[in-house]
Design an enzyme around this catalytic site. Structure first.
Site, PDB file in Angstrom:
ATOM      1  N   SER A 211       0.806  -1.219   0.000  1.00  0.00           N
ATOM      2  CA  SER A 211       0.000   0.000   0.000  1.00  0.00           C
ATOM      3  C   SER A 211       0.835   1.263   0.000  1.00  0.00           C
ATOM      4  O   SER A 211       0.306   2.349  -0.275  1.00  0.00           O
ATOM      5  CB  SER A 211      -0.940   0.007   1.212  1.00  0.00           C
ATOM      6  N   VAL A 212       2.120   1.164   0.323  1.00  0.00           N
ATOM      7  CA  VAL A 212       3.030   2.317   0.303  1.00  0.00           C
ATOM      8  C   VAL A 212       4.246   1.927  -0.531  1.00  0.00           C
ATOM      9  O   VAL A 212       4.932   0.950  -0.205  1.00  0.00           O
ATOM     10  CB  VAL A 212       3.475   2.724   1.722  1.00  0.00           C
ATOM     11  N   HIS A 216       9.572  -1.349   2.745  1.00  0.00           N
ATOM     12  CA  HIS A 216       9.462  -1.410   4.198  1.00  0.00           C
ATOM     13  C   HIS A 216       9.332  -2.865   4.633  1.00  0.00           C
ATOM     14  O   HIS A 216       8.720  -3.684   3.951  1.00  0.00           O
ATOM     15  CB  HIS A 216       8.282  -0.577   4.714  1.00  0.00           C
TER      16      HIS A 216
END
Length: 230
Positions: A211-212, A216
């Site tokens: 989603s980003v 990460h």
């Protein structure tokens, strides 16, 4: 007729006034495992207390006048059921529920449609434009707690270098990827997850529910995780 009324009134007045019996039979002793006192049932969790009060209001009069043991059993059974529901809700709070998974998939599709070249919230966190619960920083990465934790321990490790996703890395990122995993392992150890174990997740692309679009690493632990993840 007036004389009869006067005699009747005099007879009633001569009688000793009867004490009005309380509608609810007081609880004389605490009950285990639910903590009940003679002052009432409000030493329990708020939801359980409200539920028991509702039972007291909704019971018919002939039920409220039953023996003390029956009334106690009614209240205790309702309270235990409410507390069990409260505990189950606490466990579900950190579970991967369907609405949470659907939200992540929807956000991933929107992020993929927007393109990986757009600015991200992680970039703003790195620049200090957005607040975050950062508890680790070094020259290559930072780590902070997830704002929507899916486990009692859930934090992210992100690189300072603007790498969009794992599938876009090459041989030049080998040292950076190794540093991210090593940092994730060390921070999990500092959080006390080494003995029980933890999970490391890297979402990639739309099907991976990323989603980003800033690389990460998720680190989750503190409870038994299920498999397959989703």
């Amino acid at each position: 007729l007036n004389t009869c009324k006067f005699k009747l009134r005099g007879k009633r007045a001569s009688q000793a006034p009867q004490q009005r019996q309380p509608r609810h039979t007081p609880l004389s002793a605490p009950l285990s495992p639910v903590k009940l006192t003679t002052d009432g049932i409000f030493t329990m969790w708020p939801r359980a207390a409200r539920a028991c009060a509702f039972v007291a209001r909704s019971r018919p009069a002939h039920v409220l006048q039953t023996p003390t043991q029956t009334w106690r059993a009614c209240i205790q059974g309702t309270a235990i059921q409410c507390i069990q529901t409260q505990r189950q809700a606490h466990v579900r709070r950190f579970s991967t529920s369907t609405p949470r998974a659907d939200d992540e998939v929807t956000a991933a599709k929107k992020a993929a449609a927007a393109g990986s070249s757009s600015d991200t919230i992680f970039g703003k966190i790195l620049r200090g434009e957005l607040p975050a619960d950062i508890f680790h920083e070094d020259e290559h990465c930072i780590a902070f707690n997830d704002v929507t934790p899916q486990a009692p321990v859930h934090f992210l490790v992100i690189p300072r270098q603007p790498v969009t996703q794992l599938s876009r890395t090459d041989a030049s990122h080998t040292a950076l990827l190794g540093h991210l995993l090593h940092t994730a392992k060390q921070l999990a150890h500092d959080r006390g997850l080494s003995d029980t174990g933890f999970r490391v997740v890297i979402n990639d692309g739309a099907d991976g529910a990323q989603s980003v679009y800033h690389l990460h690493v998720h680190v989750l632990g503190g409870r038994q995780l299920s498999w397959p993840p989703g």
